[in-house]
Design an enzyme around this catalytic site. Structure first.
Site, mmCIF file in Angstrom:
data_model
loop_
_atom_site.group_PDB
_atom_site.id
_atom_site.type_symbol
_atom_site.label_atom_id
_atom_site.label_comp_id
_atom_site.label_asym_id
_atom_site.label_seq_id
_atom_site.Cartn_x
_atom_site.Cartn_y
_atom_site.Cartn_z
ATOM 1 N N SER A 125 -20.278 41.150 -4.887
ATOM 2 C CA SER A 125 -18.842 41.324 -4.621
ATOM 3 C C SER A 125 -18.397 42.735 -4.927
ATOM 4 O O SER A 125 -18.919 43.383 -5.835
ATOM 5 C CB SER A 125 -18.050 40.340 -5.499
ATOM 6 O OG SER A 125 -16.672 40.667 -5.495
ATOM 7 N N TYR A 150 -15.879 36.430 -13.963
ATOM 8 C CA TYR A 150 -16.487 36.214 -12.631
ATOM 9 C C TYR A 150 -17.126 37.512 -12.142
ATOM 10 O O TYR A 150 -18.284 37.533 -11.744
ATOM 11 C CB TYR A 150 -15.425 35.743 -11.618
ATOM 12 C CG TYR A 150 -15.862 35.948 -10.195
ATOM 13 C CD1 TYR A 150 -15.409 37.054 -9.453
ATOM 14 C CD2 TYR A 150 -16.775 35.093 -9.593
ATOM 15 C CE1 TYR A 150 -15.838 37.277 -8.165
ATOM 16 C CE2 TYR A 150 -17.209 35.310 -8.295
ATOM 17 C CZ TYR A 150 -16.732 36.407 -7.593
ATOM 18 O OH TYR A 150 -17.175 36.634 -6.316
ATOM 19 N N LYS A 154 -21.339 38.843 -11.443
ATOM 20 C CA LYS A 154 -21.908 39.521 -10.272
ATOM 21 C C LYS A 154 -22.590 40.819 -10.712
ATOM 22 O O LYS A 154 -23.695 41.135 -10.302
ATOM 23 C CB LYS A 154 -20.813 39.838 -9.242
ATOM 24 C CG LYS A 154 -20.151 38.629 -8.637
ATOM 25 C CD LYS A 154 -21.121 37.755 -7.863
ATOM 26 C CE LYS A 154 -20.420 36.640 -7.110
ATOM 27 N NZ LYS A 154 -21.361 35.748 -6.418
#
Ligand code: WQD
Length: 341
Positions: A125, A150, A154
């Site tokens: 991302s 989150y 990644k």
């Protein structure tokens, strides 16, 4: 025919990627624990593709359960989508995010090593660029300080895969950094179907347009941008899906190691512009008010697309109007989303 295992293949981006893989001559096996998706997606995929796909209801953290997929199928490549992905939620349950997202990636890597599967595409991302304002983001842009667990998962998984590649030199790994995926398949049969109140702009606008939510709050109109609202690089989910097929084809024809590509359009669209585009698509005004900034938001985020175009042969085709019209078709055909059974 090559077989691709799509973990999280029942989800929003995963299901659209299944269709692109099928349309490009790949066989697909899906592994998904249905934590954030519904079995109805499988029936919709069958309608769209005219065939069903082998489906395993498994948690990718469960090595024994997931090993059955590798035992029962000759897997040639893996696209790993499975993971928790709500930014706000990750702040409230960080341990679940770290254990699930990192644990599932490690489990998939262990099984790939055990079964001699060498090609991996990872769903990363643009959030890994952190709070930097140095746009457009290129693949060489420094990794930033993520603003939520989150994003950190990644960031950490990208590092884990680089170390895994060093230890397993015959692995071929492609990291794809998505910008803002939006829109739906042209059939209107699948689309973004978040549980509960959407956190992201497009599904929220879509539900306001459809009357299931009362109004949109624009988080800040005092940013240093042309119209005061944040700019984002919205990319059609079907373009994103095609980017994954390109990544698999790239791995098929290149040497081992780790490669990295942004998947975006290279264009920033403001919140106000997104609202206007959606109003054009749905044919009526979107009820919205202006509120305070959302913590963690950056003013401007959009991709440099040069490397993906030159090396991956990827260029996004769809416009913001295509994104809005496909989103609106999905919304009108599925006002309450998909059924849970
Ligand atoms: C876009 C813009 C908001 C909702 C996130 C993740 C990122 C990626 C995509 C997974 C911002 C504004 C939003 C609302 C608003 N996901 N907004 N009112 O934050 O750019 O990116 O989703 O990889 O990792 O961080 O997307 O859609 O939440 O917000 O004004 O009700 O819309 O402030 O400017 P974001 P978003």
């Amino acid at each position: 025919m090559s077989t691709v295992l799509v973990t999280g293949g029942n989800g929003y981006i995963g299901s659209h990627t299944v269709i692109s893989l099928f349309e490009n001559g790949y066989d697909v096996v899906i592994a998904d624990n249905l934590a954030n998706s519904k079995m109805e997606v499988q029936r919709r995929l069958e309608k769209i593709c005219g065939r069903s796909f082998k489906f395993y209801n498994v948690d990718c953290c469960d090595e024994e359960a997931l090993s059955v997929v590798f035992e029962e199928n000759k897997i040639d490549a893996v696209i790993h989508f499975a993971g928790l992905k709500a930014v706000g939620e990750s702040v409230t349950i960080p341990l679940d995010y770290y254990s699930n997202n990192i644990g599932s990636m490690i489990t998939v890597c262990r099984l790939m090593k055990k079964y001699g599967v060498r090609e991996l595409v990872f769903s990363s991302s643009a959030t890994v660029y952190g709070m930097s304002e140095d746009v457009p983001f290129t693949e060489e842009s420094p990794l930033g300080v993520c603003t939520n667990p989150y994003g950190w998962t990644k960031w950490m998984i990208e590092q884990i895969l680089r170390d895994f590649s060093k230890a397993e030199p015959d692995m071929k790994i492609c990291l794809l950094r998505y910008f803002n995926p939006v829109g739906a398949h042209e059939s209107g049969l699948i689309g973004e179907d978040p549980r509960g109140i959407p956190n992201n702009l497009f599904p929220y606008i879509s539900k306001v347009a459809g009357g299931t939510l009362e109004k949109l709050t624009v988080f800040g109109d005092d940013y240093p941008t042309p119209d005061g609202t944040c700019l984002r690089d919205y990319i059609h989910v079907c373009d994103l899906a095609d980017g994954h097929v390109k990544a698999i084809q790239y791995l098929d024809s290149h040497d081992s190691g780790v490669c990295l590509f942004n998947l975006g359009t290279g264009k920033g669209t403001s919140v106000k512009e997104a609202i206007a585009a959606f109003e054009k698509a749905c044919g009526h005004p979107i009820n919205h008010v202006f509120g305070p900034r959302r913590p963690g938001d950056i003013a401007v985020c959009y991709a440099s697309t040069e490397k993906a175009e030159k090396e991956l042969g990827f260029k996004a085709r769809y416009t913001i109007d295509d994104m809005c019209s496909s989103c609106w078709k999905w919304q009108t055909m599925n006002p309450e989303g998909l059924s849970d059974n």
